[in-house]
Write a protein that holds these residues in place. Structure first.
Motif, PDB file in Angstrom:
ATOM      1  N   GLY A 149      40.882  34.131  20.470  1.00 18.37           N
ATOM      2  CA  GLY A 149      40.958  33.535  21.803  1.00 18.37           C
ATOM      3  C   GLY A 149      41.224  34.575  22.874  1.00 18.37           C
ATOM      4  N   ASP A 150      42.074  35.526  22.554  1.00 14.22           N
ATOM      5  CA  ASP A 150      42.509  36.490  23.568  1.00 14.22           C
ATOM      6  C   ASP A 150      41.417  37.523  23.868  1.00 14.22           C
ATOM      7  N   ILE A 151      40.968  38.231  22.838  1.00 17.45           N
ATOM      8  CA  ILE A 151      39.969  39.284  23.088  1.00 17.45           C
ATOM      9  C   ILE A 151      38.589  38.915  22.531  1.00 17.45           C
ATOM     10  N   LEU A 202      52.635  34.596  46.326  1.00 13.87           N
ATOM     11  CA  LEU A 202      52.694  34.860  44.889  1.00 13.87           C
ATOM     12  C   LEU A 202      53.718  33.912  44.273  1.00 13.87           C
ATOM     13  N   ALA A 203      53.343  33.237  43.185  1.00 16.59           N
ATOM     14  CA  ALA A 203      54.257  32.313  42.501  1.00 16.59           C
ATOM     15  C   ALA A 203      54.511  32.802  41.091  1.00 16.59           C
ATOM     16  N   ASP A 204      55.768  32.825  40.710  1.00 16.60           N
ATOM     17  CA  ASP A 204      56.119  33.081  39.303  1.00 16.60           C
ATOM     18  C   ASP A 204      57.343  32.233  38.998  1.00 16.60           C
ATOM     19  N   VAL A 205      57.386  31.675  37.792  1.00 11.67           N
ATOM     20  CA  VAL A 205      58.489  30.796  37.409  1.00 11.67           C
ATOM     21  C   VAL A 205      59.830  31.536  37.479  1.00 11.67           C
ATOM     22  N   ASP A 206      59.772  32.824  37.307  1.00  9.74           N
ATOM     23  CA  ASP A 206      60.970  33.659  37.340  1.00  9.74           C
ATOM     24  C   ASP A 206      61.159  34.168  38.785  1.00  9.74           C
ATOM     25  N   ASP A 207      62.248  33.727  39.412  1.00  7.48           N
ATOM     26  CA  ASP A 207      62.547  34.080  40.815  1.00  7.48           C
ATOM     27  C   ASP A 207      62.433  35.574  41.079  1.00  7.48           C
ATOM     28  N   ASP A 212      57.794  28.035  42.494  1.00  9.25           N
ATOM     29  CA  ASP A 212      57.172  26.744  42.195  1.00  9.25           C
ATOM     30  C   ASP A 212      55.671  26.858  42.435  1.00  9.25           C
ATOM     31  N   TRP A 213      54.898  26.943  41.351  1.00 12.01           N
ATOM     32  CA  TRP A 213      53.457  27.158  41.541  1.00 12.01           C
ATOM     33  C   TRP A 213      52.798  26.026  42.307  1.00 12.01           C
ATOM     34  N   ARG A 214      53.371  24.798  42.201  1.00 14.35           N
ATOM     35  CA  ARG A 214      52.764  23.659  42.917  1.00 14.35           C
ATOM     36  C   ARG A 214      52.813  23.873  44.427  1.00 14.35           C
ATOM     37  N   THR A 238      55.979  36.984  21.526  1.00 21.78           N
ATOM     38  CA  THR A 238      55.806  36.451  22.883  1.00 21.78           C
ATOM     39  C   THR A 238      54.930  35.197  22.816  1.00 21.78           C
ATOM     40  N   TRP A 239      54.590  34.643  23.961  1.00 22.77           N
ATOM     41  CA  TRP A 239      53.750  33.433  24.017  1.00 22.77           C
ATOM     42  C   TRP A 239      52.401  33.646  23.349  1.00 22.77           C
ATOM     43  N   HIS A 240      51.956  34.900  23.267  1.00 27.93           N
ATOM     44  CA  HIS A 240      50.638  35.179  22.676  1.00 27.93           C
ATOM     45  C   HIS A 240      50.528  34.709  21.230  1.00 27.93           C
ATOM     46  N   ILE A 257      49.081  33.050  40.943  1.00 25.03           N
ATOM     47  CA  ILE A 257      50.067  32.325  40.126  1.00 25.03           C
ATOM     48  C   ILE A 257      50.325  33.144  38.869  1.00 25.03           C
ATOM     49  N   GLY A 258      51.508  33.762  38.810  1.00 22.38           N
ATOM     50  CA  GLY A 258      51.865  34.662  37.707  1.00 22.38           C
ATOM     51  C   GLY A 258      52.019  36.072  38.245  1.00 22.38           C
ATOM     52  N   ALA A 259      53.067  36.743  37.792  1.00 20.68           N
ATOM     53  CA  ALA A 259      53.340  38.096  38.298  1.00 20.68           C
ATOM     54  C   ALA A 259      53.416  39.090  37.158  1.00 20.68           C
ATOM     55  N   ILE A 276      44.728  32.296  38.945  1.00 19.71           N
ATOM     56  CA  ILE A 276      45.660  31.940  37.860  1.00 19.71           C
ATOM     57  C   ILE A 276      45.755  33.070  36.836  1.00 19.71           C
ATOM     58  N   VAL A 277      46.893  33.724  36.806  1.00 16.82           N
ATOM     59  CA  VAL A 277      47.151  34.797  35.833  1.00 16.82           C
ATOM     60  C   VAL A 277      48.443  34.491  35.061  1.00 16.82           C
ATOM     61  N   THR A 278      48.575  33.225  34.706  1.00 18.02           N
ATOM     62  CA  THR A 278      49.710  32.779  33.899  1.00 18.02           C
ATOM     63  C   THR A 278      49.312  32.820  32.431  1.00 18.02           C
ATOM     64  N   PRO A 279      50.290  32.614  31.546  1.00 14.68           N
ATOM     65  CA  PRO A 279      49.916  32.388  30.142  1.00 14.68           C
ATOM     66  C   PRO A 279      48.927  31.223  30.042  1.00 14.68           C
TER      67      PRO A 279
HETATM   68  N1  LIG Z   1      40.540  39.617  31.565  1.00 16.63           N
HETATM   69  C1  LIG Z   1      41.318  40.460  30.932  1.00 16.63           C
HETATM   70  O1  LIG Z   1      40.905  41.568  30.631  1.00 16.63           O
HETATM   71  C2  LIG Z   1      42.731  40.058  30.583  1.00 16.63           C
HETATM   72  C3  LIG Z   1      43.639  41.006  30.086  1.00 16.63           C
HETATM   73  C4  LIG Z   1      44.941  40.595  29.799  1.00 16.63           C
HETATM   74  C5  LIG Z   1      45.309  39.262  29.981  1.00 16.63           C
HETATM   75  N2  LIG Z   1      44.389  38.360  30.440  1.00 16.63           N
HETATM   76  C6  LIG Z   1      44.760  36.940  30.659  1.00 16.63           C
HETATM   77  O2  LIG Z   1      45.545  36.863  31.847  1.00 16.63           O
HETATM   78  C7  LIG Z   1      46.520  35.818  31.729  1.00 16.63           C
HETATM   79  C8  LIG Z   1      47.894  36.387  32.019  1.00 16.63           C
HETATM   80  O3  LIG Z   1      48.150  37.392  31.073  1.00 16.63           O
HETATM   81  P1  LIG Z   1      49.237  38.513  31.350  1.00 16.63           P
HETATM   82  O4  LIG Z   1      49.014  39.539  30.308  1.00 16.63           O
HETATM   83  O5  LIG Z   1      49.240  38.876  32.792  1.00 16.63           O
HETATM   84  O6  LIG Z   1      50.562  37.686  30.990  1.00 16.63           O
HETATM   85  P2  LIG Z   1      52.072  38.113  31.274  1.00 16.63           P
HETATM   86  O7  LIG Z   1      52.877  37.450  30.218  1.00 16.63           O
HETATM   87  O8  LIG Z   1      52.189  39.577  31.490  1.00 16.63           O
HETATM   88  O9  LIG Z   1      52.359  37.420  32.683  1.00 16.63           O
HETATM   89  C9  LIG Z   1      52.388  36.041  32.842  1.00 16.63           C
HETATM   90  C10 LIG Z   1      53.272  35.730  34.043  1.00 16.63           C
HETATM   91  O10 LIG Z   1      53.238  34.313  34.242  1.00 16.63           O
HETATM   92  C11 LIG Z   1      54.553  33.912  34.584  1.00 16.63           C
HETATM   93  N3  LIG Z   1      54.734  32.480  34.331  1.00 16.63           N
HETATM   94  C12 LIG Z   1      55.051  31.886  33.165  1.00 16.63           C
HETATM   95  N4  LIG Z   1      55.208  30.562  33.384  1.00 16.63           N
HETATM   96  C13 LIG Z   1      54.965  30.338  34.697  1.00 16.63           C
HETATM   97  C14 LIG Z   1      54.988  29.184  35.532  1.00 16.63           C
HETATM   98  N5  LIG Z   1      55.300  27.977  35.046  1.00 16.63           N
HETATM   99  N6  LIG Z   1      54.730  29.314  36.853  1.00 16.63           N
HETATM  100  C15 LIG Z   1      54.430  30.541  37.363  1.00 16.63           C
HETATM  101  N7  LIG Z   1      54.416  31.669  36.620  1.00 16.63           N
HETATM  102  C16 LIG Z   1      54.672  31.570  35.304  1.00 16.63           C
HETATM  103  C17 LIG Z   1      55.460  34.782  33.729  1.00 16.63           C
HETATM  104  O11 LIG Z   1      56.791  34.816  34.252  1.00 16.63           O
HETATM  105  C18 LIG Z   1      54.742  36.123  33.838  1.00 16.63           C
HETATM  106  O12 LIG Z   1      55.194  36.864  34.954  1.00 16.63           O
HETATM  107  C19 LIG Z   1      46.357  35.238  30.333  1.00 16.63           C
HETATM  108  O13 LIG Z   1      45.569  34.092  30.399  1.00 16.63           O
HETATM  109  C20 LIG Z   1      45.608  36.331  29.556  1.00 16.63           C
HETATM  110  O14 LIG Z   1      44.800  35.821  28.518  1.00 16.63           O
HETATM  111  C21 LIG Z   1      43.133  38.747  30.753  1.00 16.63           C
END
Ligand SMILES: NC(=O)c1ccc[n+]([C@@H]2O[C@H](COP(=O)([O-])OP(=O)(O)OC[C@H]3O[C@@H](n4cnc5c(N)ncnc54)[C@H](O)[C@@H]3O)[C@@H](O)[C@H]2O)c1
Length: 417
Positions: A218-220, A71-76, A94-96, A204-206, A39-41, A109-112
């Motif tokens: 939170g992030d790092i 693979l699911a991403d909100v963006d087609d 549609d992630w659901r 960005t969302w970050h 979930i997330g691309a 789950i690799v979404t925001p």
């Molecule tokens: N473990 C690590 O080392 C590491 C490193 C970077 C990021 N992360 C984590 O990974 C996660 C993703 O980060 P990222 O950098 O890949 O983000 P990103 O912004 O590059 O990608 C997020 C993807 O989620 C998609 N998305 C947004 N809303 C969505 C929805 N409703 N349904 C489906 N897809 C949706 C976006 O279109 C985007 O493609 C975050 O939680 C981040 O904290 C972890």
């Protein structure tokens, strides 16, 4: 596998090649296929997928292999191109749909961050095993609910703390657990990057509190907290100082990824979370903790390290130099060159042997992700929780929240565990 079978066929048939299947790895009849919905691309989708691809080659005796199902991403467009590039059979916006797909065993789950809770809870309710990136959730309450739901449903979970599986970190844990370092007196860790140091980078969302949670911490910083707690046990009290040093950034527009720029005339919007965080803490055994996290640390592109001081010695590890740990043991210094010893990591340390048969090679993030997925798949086969589980993820969010409360109050705060 394809290469080997092609050459075996050539040898048997005196030349020519035969089609080999799409199998990415050696499998046997007893290998369990675990069908993955990603979930997330975005950025981490690539890292996770590289690790899935490498898994059966690195851990051939595991008894489970991934099948990249959907693979699911909100963006087609991202969903479709992501599925194609990464090698998933199907895609959806549609992630659901992906999470409830009966042909899926594992939801990754690799979404925001703000979506982790909702997606994970639905996946757990559907009986799926869950791999979720860090931080586990925006709030500790959500993270705890995720952990409790997974435990009650009996599904396996893992959180993407990445670095806990590094052979260097595993060695430090061993040196603590077997008493080599003596009593742990203090731990200090840092994660400093400069990926966000340019103030013209888009918001960005970050940078949004409701979507990311905390900023640098939170992030790092969550990685450092996970390391400290894995090595020293729970952090029970904290004093946090969270600062935003770039208060506004230009509005983001269009598809965003690391390094993208905002339009020159974009309006400025507030940054809602921390750029730099310092956290003092205490472990349950009374040991002292110092944690530093910065996303604007000019000159430090990627600087993650941890150091443990014990009553018998100390040990230091840096992800940039992850082929070694620096060890000092009191009373065992060589007479001529007293000081620390460099322990070069090799096949005898943790999972190192899965990667290289000789010592001294640095393991990077993609490789560490393969260890994480191995942990999850092994846990699924065994019917247990993986390491680090949602419980570990929840315990990190409690420290994050206590640090934020402390920073606001200017006082020490207890951590609920
Ligand atoms: N473990 C690590 O080392 C590491 C490193 C970077 C990021 N992360 C984590 O990974 C996660 C993703 O980060 P990222 O950098 O890949 O983000 P990103 O912004 O590059 O990608 C997020 C993807 O989620 C998609 N998305 C947004 N809303 C969505 C929805 N409703 N349904 C489906 N897809 C949706 C976006 O279109 C985007 O493609 C975050 O939680 C981040 O904290 C972890």
């Amino acid at each position: 596998m394809c290469w080997n079978s092609r050459h075996a066929d050539q040898a048997a048939n005196g030349g020519g090649t035969k089609e080999c299947s799409m199998t990415i790895s050696p499998t046997t009849d007893t290998t369990r296929r675990l069908r993955v919905a990603l979930i997330g691309a975005g950025l981490m989708a690539k890292s996770h997928t590289l690790a899935y691809g490498a898994l059966p080659t690195l851990f051939p005796a595991l008894g489970a292999a991934p099948e990249l199902s959907v693979l699911a991403d909100v963006d087609d467009a991202r969903a479709e191109s992501g599925a194609r590039q990464l090698g998933f059979s199907r895609w959806t916006s549609d992630w659901r749909e992906a999470v409830n797909d009966p042909e899926v065993d594992v939801v990754d789950i690799v979404t925001p961050n703000w979506l982790h809770y909702e997606v994970a809870m639905e996946a757990i309710a559907a009986g799926k095993h869950v791999y979720c990136e860090k931080p586990l959730a925006i709030t500790a309450k959500e993270a705890r609910a995720m952990w409790e739901a997974a435990r009650e449903a009996g599904v396996s979970t893992v959180v993407g703390f990445s670095y806990l599986g590094n052979p260097g970190v595993q060695l430090i844990k061993r040196l603590i657990d077997d008493g080599t370092l003596g009593d742990v007196w203090s731990i200090k860790g840092h994660f400093v990057v400069d990926a966000n140091a340019d103030p013209s980078l888009p918001r960005t969302w970050h940078y949004e509190r409701s979507k990311a949670g905390l900023g640098a911490l939170g992030d790092i910083g969550s990685h450092v907290i996970s390391l400290v707690q894995a090595l020293g046990g729970p952090i029970t009290r904290v004093f946090g100082d969270l600062a935003t040093v770039v208060p506004q950034r230009p509005e983001a527009s269009g598809a965003l990824s690391y390094g993208s720029k905002a339009a020159a005339d974009a309006p400025l919007l507030p940054v809602e979370n921390d750029d730099v965080a310092t956290v003092l803490g205490r472990l349950a055994n009374g040991a002292s903790v110092v944690i530093e996290a910065s996303r604007v640390g000019n000159g430090h592109p990627f600087d993650l390290g941890v150091e443990v001081f014990g009553s018998k010695g100390s040990v230091r590890f840096s992800q940039q130099d992850s082929y070694k740990v620096e060890l000092f043991l009191r009373g065992e210094e060589p007479a001529v060159f007293p000081g620390t010893t460099t322990v070069t990591l090799g096949p005898g340390h943790g999972d190192y042997a899965a990667f290289w048969p000789f010592p001294g090679v640095t393991l990077g993030l993609h490789e560490l992700k393969a260890i994480e997925i191995r942990n999850l798949f092994q846990a699924i086969l065994d019917g247990t929780q993986a390491y680090p589980s949602f419980e570990d993820g929840w315990r990190v969010t409690e420290v994050l929240e206590a640090a934020e409360r402390s920073s606001r109050a200017g006082a020490w705060e207890n951590v609920s565990h």
